[in-house]
Design a protein around this motif. Structure first.
Motif, PDB file in Angstrom:
ATOM      1  N   GLY A   1      -6.314   6.393  11.830  1.00  0.00           N
ATOM      2  CA  GLY A   1      -6.886   5.586  10.747  1.00  0.00           C
ATOM      3  C   GLY A   1      -7.907   4.632  11.336  1.00  0.00           C
TER       4      GLY A   1
ATOM      5  N   GLU B   1       2.937  16.925   8.956  1.00  0.00           N
ATOM      6  CA  GLU B   1       1.679  17.033   9.722  1.00  0.00           C
ATOM      7  C   GLU B   1       2.007  17.441  11.152  1.00  0.00           C
TER       8      GLU B   1
ATOM      9  N   ALA C   1       1.688   4.625  -3.177  1.00  0.00           N
ATOM     10  CA  ALA C   1       1.849   6.090  -3.059  1.00  0.00           C
ATOM     11  C   ALA C   1       3.230   6.512  -3.551  1.00  0.00           C
TER      12      ALA C   1
ATOM     13  N   LYS D   1      -0.535  10.064   3.003  1.00  0.00           N
ATOM     14  CA  LYS D   1      -1.536  10.078   4.078  1.00  0.00           C
ATOM     15  C   LYS D   1      -2.828   9.410   3.601  1.00  0.00           C
ATOM     16  N   LYS D   2      -3.310   9.846   2.438  1.00  0.00           N
ATOM     17  CA  LYS D   2      -4.584   9.312   1.914  1.00  0.00           C
ATOM     18  C   LYS D   2      -4.469   7.804   1.667  1.00  0.00           C
ATOM     19  N   THR D   3      -3.379   7.396   1.034  1.00  0.00           N
ATOM     20  CA  THR D   3      -3.220   5.978   0.662  1.00  0.00           C
ATOM     21  C   THR D   3      -3.077   5.105   1.901  1.00  0.00           C
TER      22      THR D   3
ATOM     23  N   LEU E   1      -4.062   5.777   5.034  1.00  0.00           N
ATOM     24  CA  LEU E   1      -5.269   5.776   5.871  1.00  0.00           C
ATOM     25  C   LEU E   1      -6.409   5.014   5.209  1.00  0.00           C
ATOM     26  N   SER E   2      -6.256   4.693   3.920  1.00  0.00           N
ATOM     27  CA  SER E   2      -7.285   3.870   3.251  1.00  0.00           C
ATOM     28  C   SER E   2      -7.058   2.378   3.550  1.00  0.00           C
TER      29      SER E   2
ATOM     30  N   ASN F   1       3.009  14.294   0.649  1.00  0.00           N
ATOM     31  CA  ASN F   1       2.426  14.039   1.983  1.00  0.00           C
ATOM     32  C   ASN F   1       0.957  13.642   1.856  1.00  0.00           C
ATOM     33  N   ASP F   2       0.211  14.389   1.062  1.00  0.00           N
ATOM     34  CA  ASP F   2      -1.226  14.090   0.900  1.00  0.00           C
ATOM     35  C   ASP F   2      -1.436  12.703   0.291  1.00  0.00           C
ATOM     36  N   LEU F   3      -0.581  12.348  -0.666  1.00  0.00           N
ATOM     37  CA  LEU F   3      -0.689  11.029  -1.311  1.00  0.00           C
ATOM     38  C   LEU F   3      -0.449   9.908  -0.306  1.00  0.00           C
TER      39      LEU F   3
ATOM     40  N   THR G   1       0.835  -1.209   0.000  1.00  0.00           N
ATOM     41  CA  THR G   1       0.000   0.000   0.000  1.00  0.00           C
ATOM     42  C   THR G   1       0.866   1.254   0.000  1.00  0.00           C
TER      43      THR G   1
END
Ligand code: P6P
Length: 327
Positions: free
Chosen positions: A92, A86, A27, A69-71, A73-74, A65-67, A23
């Protein structure tokens, strides 16, 4: 050529940890693609904001960072993340098994001049009794890491990682697969190459000044060796060089900010790099003690770093033992 998945299975890595690493790499592959676009994607330059470190964020710092974090936390295995970019940890899945700390784009001051940068990550067991956004859940010594690594975005995109069974290197192919290209990396015990930002010399402790002075004296000096110097200003690139051909990397304590033990961050630079280096037979310290034995007090805690070829790091430790506190 052996794929990453096959190698991790052969190492008896748990299916959950393989899923988490997979995962995270989704990212990182996206970051690698963005970096290759560079100016064509209009993503160079400053984002016009500062992070908690007081550093000006690059657009790619924020994007990567956004990539990540999003990936992350999914993924249901992730209970929480902590990032250089952050201010606080982000929760999560409350039933997640792991915590992940990361520096999404280390060395990002090099992006606009097209020099290698990297993503650094560290994976910890998530305590069952603490929430995924509770900072204290992350404050585990580096020796507790489950896995650690980096993806170096350079001429090749290379994953270097450990799960505690040696340090190994994998190269990203155009197919999107990581292939094993170096197994059980070993840092050469001795070296003639040091990496430090010499412009800070007047701010160092006397012990570090004395050690570097003696290296600069070459064969005629007490270390009786002609040293070479490198400084990329990208820790991932420096550590990769040391894992590949040996060396010593130093970002020591300096008096510019006397309350901070160093510039680099313990949780997502010092600890993961120390795990990789020591799994490869090197040594990683703060000039006095093993970094992975330090009890963290905060997720953005700083640390001095002296790591690399075991014999050379022991020489640096000796200077600091003998000259500690001297002016
Ligand atoms: P300086 C990058 O900003 C970083 O955190 C490390 O990757 C690198 O080794 C160091 O800082 C460079 O610091 O003070 O030489 O710019």
């Amino acid at each position: 050529m052996k794929r990453l998945h096959q190698f991790l299975r052969e190492q008896h890595t748990s299916p959950e940890l393989i899923e988490l690493i997979d995962t995270l790499l989704v990212a990182c592959k996206e970051v690698a693609y963005l970096l290759k676009q560079g100016a064509l994607a209009g993503i160079l330059g400053s984002a016009g904001a500062e992070n908690i470190q007081g550093e000006t964020q690059k657009k790619l710092d924020v994007l990567s960072n956004d990539l990540l974090k999003k990936t992350l936390l999914s993924c249901s295995l992730v209970k929480g993340i902590a990032s250089e970019e952050e201010d606080f940890p982000v929760a999560g899945n409350p039933n997640g098994k792991y915590l992940v700390t990361f520096d999404p784009l280390d060395g990002s001051s090099n992006i606009d001049v097209n020099v290698s940068v990297g993503t650094i990550f560290s994976i910890l067991q998530a305590p069952t009794d603490l929430a995924g956004d509770d900072e204290s859940a992350f404050l585990q010594q580096g020796s507790k890491q489950v896995a650690a690594g980096y993806v170096l975005y350079g001429p090749s995109n290379i994953l270097v990682m450990t799960t505690g069974k040696g340090t190994h290197m994998f190269t990203l192919a155009n197919t999107g697969d990581f292939f094993l290209t170096r197994e059980l990396v070993q840092v050469p015990v001795t070296t003639k190459e040091f990496a430090i930002n010499m412009s800070n010399q007047r701010f160092w402790e006397h012990a570090m000044q004395s050690y570097v002075d003696d290296m600069l004296k070459g064969e005629e000096g007490p270390l009786a060796k002609r040293y070479n110097m490198r400084w990329v200003a990208s820790m991932v690139a420096e550590v990769h060089r040391i894992l590949t051909r040996g060396g010593i990397f130093m970002y020591p304590y300096d008096y510019r900010e006397p309350k901070k033990p160093g510039k680099l961050r313990l949780m997502y630079e010092g600890n993961p790099m120390s795990f990789l280096i020591e799994q490869a037979g090197g040594l990683s310290t703060n000039a006095y003690t093993h970094i992975m034995g330090i009890q963290p007090k905060g997720i953005h805690e700083r640390v001095a770093v002296v790591l690399g070829s075991k014999e050379e790091v022991n020489i640096a430790l000796d200077y600091h033992r003998r000259l500690a506190g001297s002016q």
